[in-house]
Structure formats: C-alpha cells, structure tokens
Design an enzyme around this catalytic site. Structure first.
Site, mmCIF file in Angstrom:
data_model
loop_
_atom_site.group_PDB
_atom_site.id
_atom_site.type_symbol
_atom_site.label_atom_id
_atom_site.label_comp_id
_atom_site.label_asym_id
_atom_site.label_seq_id
_atom_site.Cartn_x
_atom_site.Cartn_y
_atom_site.Cartn_z
ATOM 1 N N ASP A 53 74.794 -4.629 -63.389
ATOM 2 C CA ASP A 53 76.183 -4.015 -63.461
ATOM 3 C C ASP A 53 76.474 -3.773 -64.904
ATOM 4 O O ASP A 53 77.128 -2.640 -65.302
ATOM 5 C CB ASP A 53 77.032 -5.565 -63.278
ATOM 6 N N ASP A 59 76.829 0.309 -66.572
ATOM 7 C CA ASP A 59 78.045 0.914 -67.406
ATOM 8 C C ASP A 59 77.443 1.281 -68.472
ATOM 9 O O ASP A 59 78.059 2.453 -69.016
ATOM 10 C CB ASP A 59 78.938 -0.003 -67.528
ATOM 11 N N ASP A 95 68.250 -7.693 -73.298
ATOM 12 C CA ASP A 95 68.760 -7.512 -74.628
ATOM 13 C C ASP A 95 68.067 -6.115 -75.295
ATOM 14 O O ASP A 95 68.821 -5.363 -75.767
ATOM 15 C CB ASP A 95 68.590 -8.525 -75.755
#
Ligand code: NAD
Length: 331
Positions: A225, A229, A201
């Site tokens: 993943d 992005d 986080d």
C-alpha cells in the site's frame, strides 16, 4: 455485452468513475452497467458501508469499476468499504502499475508493478484493546502467500522477468519470514525469473534513487500500500495511478487514490487514474487492443499538455480532461 458493476463510492469517486464510464462507452463496446452504492455515505444511511445486497449484485457481474470511499478515523463499527469488498470477493492480488508518462513532473525511468497481498497482513481487521494497550494482528498464511507469489511470478514472465521480494524478515521473523520463505520456494518454479530481495526500508529508498531496477515488486499488504503510493509519486501523483484487485473468479478496478475530501465536489479531480483503471479492466476482459487505445489516448492528452487538471499543473476540469481523452480515442 459486458455486465459491469459501477460503484463510485464517496468524494471524488463520484466524479472520476462517471468519467471512466464515459470513456468505456466511447470505445464502441456494449456494456450493461449496474450502478451500485457503497461507502461512508451509505454507512450513514443504513449502518453498513457495503450492504449484502450490493455484494450479491456485484457477484452477478463480470467485473467492477470502483471509485474511492471515505474511511474516517474513529467511527465505531465502520470498516473500509473496499477492504470489505476485497475480502468478500476473494480478491487476493492487488496490482498497481506505475510507469513513466510524457509529462514533465513524471520520472522518465519507471516501469514497474507493485503486487501486494490483498486479504491479510496488517490489514487483517483483527484488532483489540487490552489493559491500556492496543493490538492489531498481522496475519500471514502459507496459502495466501503462495497464491500471491505465483501471481507475481506469472506476471513477471509476461514482463521483464524480474521479481523483487520486499519484506522486513529481519525484524518480523515469523510473518515476513513465512512470506519470504514461501516466495523463494515459488521462485524455484520460475527459473527464468531473476529474483532479488530487499527489506522494505531500503526498497523505499531505492524506488526514489533507482526505480529502473524494479520490474515486479512482491510484498505483503501494508508495505505494498505504501510503496505503491510512493511509486505513484514518481509518475505524477495519485491522479495517475490505477489498480486492479484480482481473484480467481472476479476482479475489481479502482484508482489507488482515496475520496480526496479537499477537492471533492470542485470538479477538478484528475480522472486519469480511474480511466487507466478502466483500461486495466478492458485488458482483463480480453479487449487488449481497446485497452491499448485508451492508454494511448491518455498519453496523447498528456503529451499535448494543454488540457490537464491542477494536480498536473493545468487549469482544466475533470470533464474537460475526459472529453479530451474521448476526442483522442475517437480520432
Ligand atoms: P487521497 O488519496 O484521498 O488524497 C491525497 C491527496 O491526493 C489529496 O491532496 C488529494 O486532493 C490528492 N488526490 C487524490 N486523488 C486525486 C485525483 N484523482 N486528482 C487530483 N488530486 C488527487 O488520500 P487521503 O486524503 O489520505 O484520504 C481521504 C479519504 O479517502 C480517507 O477517508 C481515506 O481513508 C480514504 N481512502 C480510500 C481509499 C479507497 O477507497 N481505496 C484509498 C485511500 C484513502
């Protein structure tokens, strides 16, 4: 002569992969391209997204250029074609670089690589339902964690010599705990590499606030993943983000984006992520000088800023951008 498997997949994969092939052809190198099909369209025809024969034919090549495949939610029996290939070909390392390019919407201070374990974690594929509940099994093994950690540290040695281990070991004490312990153990073999640790986080926030602190990010499958992005978002979006899935004997190169059904068939997909993936493939094949030239050609087109697809604020088509990159490469 390089024997290369070409698998465009679905949606914009069918547009951006031919663009990358055009660029490869214009490098002057000789290629024997094996054109193969996989993905949702194939599944609808033959009941599997990646027929066995396709895997065998890919194995006869030196590397694979892959586009993107559609993975619809809720279709029984369907499993992502690329996840299937990564497992079948033992491609344990997913490497996703993000760096600043000379365009306005790109942050100026990004030069990092997300190294993500590619074969297990929450994408293990082990799922079931039981008495009104649903389960996905998160698999983390010592063996796969050690392999990916060594890959990340070896890569860091060729870069700015910093690895940030990203987990959620405070909550997922067993799985992330093992990944973290193994990574720290591997780190001992690389005394020159600075090691940093973040929970996922905080890592997500720091990527936005101070991306310049990152060099190599080492993380399990799903975290990588998502973070990659996010990193792509810092440098112009998914149309700019290439990747490689690397194993001990084989490698597959693909843009990180999906099949983009919202723009598929319109001829406006940004081919740069696929072209930069082809650039990574040239590096893998030992053609580093040509790889550099391909990247320089992309940068030239970006710097000129005249021929860009709509995702970068332009009005040009995929083929116009591809031709501009080829012109820059040949100039
Ligand atoms: P996506 O990456 O396909 O698209 C997300 C957004 O980014 C869309 O608005 C799209 O138009 C835009 N975009 C993506 N690539 C672009 C490009 N090259 N140029 C311009 N714009 C671009 O993600 P999604 O919409 O969440 O997924 C669509 C399908 O792709 C789903 O079925 C998903 O499962 C699949 N998918 C496949 C892969 C893969 O094959 N590796 C990866 C991600 C998603």
């Amino acid at each position: 002569m390089y024997r290369i498997a070409v698998v465009p997949g679905d949606g914009i994969g069918k547009t951006v992969v031919p663009a990358a092939v055009r660029v490869l052809e214009s490098t002057g190198l000789k290629f024997d391209f094996q054109h193969l099909e996989a993905g949702y369209e194939v599944f609808k025809k033959v009941g599997t997204p990646v027929p066995e024969e396709v895997i065998s034919r890919i194995e006869e090549t030196q590397a694979c250029l892959f586009g993107a495949t559609t993975t619809p939610v809720g279709v029984p029996g369907y499993r992502s074609a690329v996840v299937t290939l990564r497992k079948a070909l033992g491609l344990y390392a997913n490497v996703r670089p993000a760096r600043s390019y000379p365009i306005q919407r790109c942050r100026k201070d990004v030069d990092l690589v997300v190294v993500r374990e590619n074969t297990e974690g929450l994408y293990s594929g082990i799922e079931f339902e039981l008495e009104g509940s649903a389960f996905t099994i998160r698999v983390i093994t010592r063996k796969a964690s050690e392999k990916i950690a060594r890959f990340a540290f070896d890569l860091a040695m060729k870069r700015r010599k910093k690895v940030t281990i990203v987990t959620k070991a405070n909550i997922m004490r067993k799985t992330c705990g093992l990944f973290r312990d193994v990574s720290l153990l591997v780190a001992e073999d690389y005394p020159e590499v600075r090691v940093d640790e973040l929970f996922v986080d905080v890592a997500a926030m720091n990527l936005v606030l101070k991306p310049q602190v990152f060099d190599v990010i080492l993380t399990p499958n799903m975290f990588g993943d998502i973070l990659s992005d996010e990193a792509a978002g810092l440098v112009g979006g998914l149309g700019m983000a290439p990747s490689a899935s690397i194993g001990t004997e084989y490698a597959l190169f693909e843009p990180i984006h999906g099949s983009a059904p919202d723009i598929a068939g319109k001829g406006i997909a940004n081919p740069m992520a696929a072209i930069l993936s082809a650039k990574m493939m040239l590096d893998y094949l030992g053609e580093s000088r040509l790889a550099e030239r391909v990247e320089e050609a992309v940068e030239t087109v970006l710097k000129e800023g005249k021929i860009l697809t709509p995702d970068l604020g332009g009005t040009s088509t995929t083929s116009e951008v591809t031709e501009a990159i080829i012109d820059a490469l040949e100039a």
